[in-house]
Design a protein around this motif. Structure first.
Motif: not given
Length: 473
Positions: A326-332
């Motif tokens: 989630s962290m990776v997807n949401c920052t993008i």
């Protein structure tokens, strides 16, 4: 019409059961079918090799006879041959691997047993290469080969390579059944067994790595222990992965339109905005039958300017160990929305502490390097940082991505969320934002969100994109 209903008869008489239509050459009921036997041999070998690394000579010999008998290369039975190498030597098999696991049913309902044997041989190769991973240390080459084989398995399910594991096809629809999570678990185990720091320190070996969610997670966890060439190679892999996923998500965001057409602004008179159909229709009275020519007095153009209201988007992401995807997807995703006109995006990450990442929201790569994955979570601390960012509640959306396991902080966090929601903010709770759509949410929070009228949305990133586009329209 023939009645196939079993009729009453003696107690020991077998009932007559209608059978599925079969192709010419199929033996009558009760007679063993050669193709059925061949398929069973291949599947028994598959099971034996999955659960026992020792080769069963009889099954290997029988499987080789079957493969050669149906005209397939014996390399399909070689555990050391990657799917890519088999396809390179036999390019005609590439189309057969594509969609292999999702075959179209025969229109007449009949079974093509010969085709089933062929699919069994090809499917066995995919499944063995992906799930029979052995034990011990994994090299960069072995991981690269596994990632390639997993890509072929994803293609067999109708997805692009990486589509089930959150790579290049991160936004693609994922078939039900949990295959994506299983592939992710296998890949994560392979990464764990690899001496990653040594691989990263060697530019040749590092170049063989393909960025994936499992690999990026390990890099983010270990970045504090890397330096020099190893750190530079790690950053390069993270950048490549971010760029790949960003391209997929950017396409999804651009599919929908932001804002309604603003007809108070005259359309821009350029060729790409020319409304050809309307221009012809409006000038039909100028048609000359004698000359067979249409004279155009006026050109008509489409409106493209859209009416938008400044919107504020506050994204709060739980960066504890269970929320890496989630962290990776949401920052993008936050960086993509930050690039839209009149959208003011703020990004906060938290575990037991909260950090305001808004200054770097336009560069997800920079954001990820500043995160510190792992640890617990303290939602009230994040809420205390997020609430002052609300200027106009009616024009603000707050997206909160977490599994909401707050334990003794559950009630204070929910009270803060309830207050934000009642102030007019569009509160959007998300269980996770993964490419596979998996989510796990504290049932206590799930029920209260439902009662509040803000149910937890699906964890698939497509759904979050849709929700945000709806708010911004």
């Amino acid at each position: 019409m023939t009645d196939t209903t079993p009729s009453a008869g003696p107690a020991d008489a077998p009932a007559t059961v209608p059978t599925a239509p079969s192709r010419p050459g199929t033996p009558p009921p009760g007679v063993p079918d050669a193709d059925d036997n061949r398929r069973q041999v291949l599947y028994w070998r598959l099971l034996a090799r999955l659960f026992d690394p020792e080769e069963q000579a009889a099954l290997e010999a029988a499987s080789l006879a079957v493969v050669e008998d149906i005209g397939l290369p014996s390399a399909l039975l070689d555990p050391g041959a990657s799917v890519e190498s088999v396809v390179q030597r036999h390019p005609e098999l590439a189309d057969e691997f594509d969609g292999l696991m999702t075959p179209e049913p025969d229109p007449d309902g009949a079974r093509d047993r010969a085709a089933e044997v062929r699919r069994a041989a090809l499917a066995s190769k995919l499944l063995l290469n992906v799930f029979a991973t052995g034990s011990g240390t994994v090299s960069a080459g072995q991981l690269a080969r596994w990632q390639s084989d997993a890509g072929w398995l994803e293609r067999a399910h109708g997805c692009p390579p990486g589509g089930l594991r959150g790579g290049q096809g991160g936004g693609a629809a994922v078939p039900a059944g949990g295959l994506g999570s299983e592939l992710g678990a296998v890949e994560a185990e392979l990464v764990r067994r690899m001496h990653l720091r040594e691989v990263l320190a060697d530019p040749v070996l590092a170049a063989r790595l393909t960025p994936s969610m499992s690999l990026i997670e390990q890099l983010l966890r270990d970045k504090g222990n890397l330096s020099g060439i190893a750190l530079a190679n790690a950053k390069s892999l993270i950048r490549r992965y971010v760029d790949e996923v960003a391209q997929v998500l950017r396409t999804q965001v651009e599919k929908a339109t932001v804002g309604e057409l603003d007809r108070s602004v005259p359309p821009k008179r350029v060729f790409r905005n020319l409304d050809l159909d309307r221009t012809i229709w409006k000038n039909l009275t100028n048609w000359s039958p004698e000359e067979e020519r249409l004279y155009v007095d006026r050109l008509y153009y489409r409106h493209t300017v859209r009416r938008t209201t400044p919107q504020r988007l506050i994204v709060v992401v739980d960066q504890s160990g269970s929320m890496v995807d989630s962290m990776v997807n949401c920052t993008i995703l936050a960086s993509i929305f930050a690039g839209l006109p009149k959208v003011d995006v703020h990004l906060i990450a938290y575990d037991t502490r909260a950090i305001d990442l808004t200054p770097w929201v336009h560069d997800p790569f920079d954001v990820l390097l500043r995160t510190n994955l792992g640890g617990g979570n303290d939602g009230p601390v994040a809420m205390a940082m997020a609430r002052p960012k609300i200027a106009e509640p009616k024009n603000t959306a707050m997206v909160w991505i977490s599994d909401f396991y707050e334990f003794d902080r559950s009630q204070p966090l929910f009270e803060g969320i309830e207050a934000v929601h009642r102030s007019g903010v569009r509160f959007i709770p998300v269980g996770s934002v993964t490419s596979s759509g998996r989510q796990e949410v504290n049932p206590w929070f799930r029920e209260r969100f439902k009662a509040l009228g803000t149910p937890v949305i699906s964890g698939h990133i497509d759904r979050l994109v849709h929700e945000l586009k709806t708010f911004l329209t």
